[in-house]
Every structure is written in C-alpha cells, then in structure tokens.
Design a protein around this motif. Sequence first.
Motif, PDB file in Angstrom:
ATOM      1  N   GLN A 149      63.555 -67.230  -0.647  1.00  0.00           N
ATOM      2  CA  GLN A 149      62.631 -66.994  -1.761  1.00  0.00           C
ATOM      3  C   GLN A 149      62.086 -65.570  -1.720  1.00  0.00           C
TER       4      GLN A 149
ATOM      5  N   THR B 127      60.303 -78.435  -8.573  1.00  0.00           N
ATOM      6  CA  THR B 127      60.592 -77.607  -7.402  1.00  0.00           C
ATOM      7  C   THR B 127      61.968 -76.967  -7.518  1.00  0.00           C
ATOM      8  N   LEU B 128      62.950 -77.741  -7.973  1.00  0.00           N
ATOM      9  CA  LEU B 128      64.304 -77.225  -8.160  1.00  0.00           C
ATOM     10  C   LEU B 128      64.354 -76.220  -9.313  1.00  0.00           C
TER      11      LEU B 128
ATOM     12  N   ASP C 271      62.752 -74.869  -3.902  1.00  0.00           N
ATOM     13  CA  ASP C 271      63.449 -75.702  -2.928  1.00  0.00           C
ATOM     14  C   ASP C 271      64.158 -74.866  -1.869  1.00  0.00           C
ATOM     15  N   LYS C 272      64.279 -73.574  -2.128  1.00  0.00           N
ATOM     16  CA  LYS C 272      64.963 -72.690  -1.171  1.00  0.00           C
ATOM     17  C   LYS C 272      64.044 -72.391   0.007  1.00  0.00           C
TER      18      LYS C 272
ATOM     19  N   LYS D  98      58.086 -84.002  -8.922  1.00  0.00           N
ATOM     20  CA  LYS D  98      57.907 -82.865  -8.023  1.00  0.00           C
ATOM     21  C   LYS D  98      59.249 -82.221  -7.676  1.00  0.00           C
ATOM     22  N   ALA D  99      60.256 -83.050  -7.414  1.00  0.00           N
ATOM     23  CA  ALA D  99      61.577 -82.529  -7.049  1.00  0.00           C
ATOM     24  C   ALA D  99      62.200 -81.765  -8.212  1.00  0.00           C
TER      25      ALA D  99
END
Length: 303
Positions: free
Chosen positions: A62, A50-51, A56-57, A46-47
Amino acid sequence: MKYLVKWVFLFLGVSILSFLVVRLLPVSPVEMLLQKYNLPLTEENKAFLTLRYGLDKSIVEQYYLWLVGILKGDFGISFFSRLPVREEFFRRLPYSFMIGFFSLLLANIFSFILGYFAAIEKTGILDRITRFFSILTLSFPSFLIALFIIYFLGVKVKIISFFSGNSFGGSVFSIFILCFYQMGNLTRIVCNRFLSLQKESYVKFYVIRGFSLEYVLFRHCYKPVLYSLLSASVSKCSSVIGGSSVLEFVFSIPGISYFLISSIVARDYNVIQAYIFFVFVWMFLIHLLFDIILFFFKERKEE
C-alpha cells in the motif's frame, strides 16, 4: 547536493511516518463508510469495500503504490467524496492560501512598524501594548474571538450573514484574527532585535554625531531586523495552508483545512496523507526560496 539529500531523506521519513500514523487510527474508513450509508457492518460488506479501495494489500505494498502515485501527482481518490484528492485540494486551496498568506503578510508589516516604535521608547505605551498582545495571543484562543464576532455582528447587529454560503465575510475576519495572533510573537522579535542593535558601536557613533535614534534605527538597522523577522516567519509559513483550520471550521469556510478536519473524522486515509505531503512540499519550497534570498543577500554584502 547535501541540501537535496537532506530533503530527500526528510521526505522519505515524513511519508513513512504519515502513512503509518494514519493507519493507526482506531476506526477504519471502511467502517465509517458503512455507517455513513447506514449499511450493516457485516464481514461481506467490509471485505467488499476493503478490496475496492485496495486496503486488502500489505502495508508495504500500500505504501509503495501510494508513494508512486504521489510522485506522479496522483493523490488518490477520497473515500467519501469519491473525487480525486488533487481536485479537491486545488478547489479548496485558494480559500486557505488567501487567509494564510494575507494574514502573515499583514502580520509582518504591522509587526515591523509596532516593534520599531516600541523599541524607540522602551517601557513606553507601545512597548506595553506589544507585551500585552504577546501574552494575550498565548493565553486566549482564537475561536473565542471568532464566536464573539459571529454573535455580535451576525446575531445581535445582523449586518453580516456568516452561514449564507458566502464565505467572504468569514475569510476577511479570519485574516485579521490570524494576523493579530501572529503579531503577538513577531512584534516582540522585532522590538528585541532593535533594542539589541542599539548597543552596537556604530549606532552609538551615529547618535553621538547628532543623528536621532529613530533615524539611525530605521536607516541603518532595518536589514538585520528584517532578516530576523523573515527567519521567524519561515516557521509560520506552514500556517499559510493549515493555520486557519479552527477559523475555517467556525466560519464554515470551504478551505483545505476544513476539508482536513472532515477527513480526519471520516478516517479518509488518502486525504490525510496527501495533506501532510502537501504541507511538506510547501515548506520545502519556502525554505528553498529563503535560502536563495539569503545566498544573494550574503553575496551582495561581501561585494
């Protein structure tokens, strides 16, 4: 100036609302992507995604990056097709535009003709037919007609193959189905406008002088009727792009509306946001064109 200021504020409001609403969807595109590729829903996966997609912002950052990209003509990348959203839109737009434009054009032509004859003979057969059309289009869903056409022509008679990769047959039937459903409301508008004009003094004067009602209505009353018809059609112009979504899905037409449905299921943020913005720009251009036509119409009338 006030006109442009109004639309600028509308644009900002629509952009903020669409951006926030899309992100309130219950499942994120990251989870949908992992499910699509049968990958485990681990925090590491997920990380990573997302990045990669910039999720992640912060929401404000965004939104700013998306708005700047939109103003530059960059709609972003589709999470699932991995292609530019603008490229996907322009590839699919001709299908939806053809269905929406021709259905609305035919609906306006047929509505004017039927409404004209229905107004001449009030409570006649055409008046009853137009009333029936109006009620039917409000109570009977269009996809049932589409399913009946597929079953009868594609399964029973087998003269058309709807799911063979050729979308021509489905597009033609979609045009006529949408035309039929738009006519239900537009025909009554035309008919009621002609009926109201029959009470005008100049119409009664022409009839008293010996001119037939048919001639008077067609020769001297068509302009206000066309104005009412065009005014009602402006609100339906959004369907030129998105009104065929159900029919595109039923007939498996690769239009922009079908793409939107798939994107909503997949939680493809960039596609959904770009679609809302695209419809907004389209409606702005339609209103601008209508206002220009109305302006010149008033200028000629004053002369």
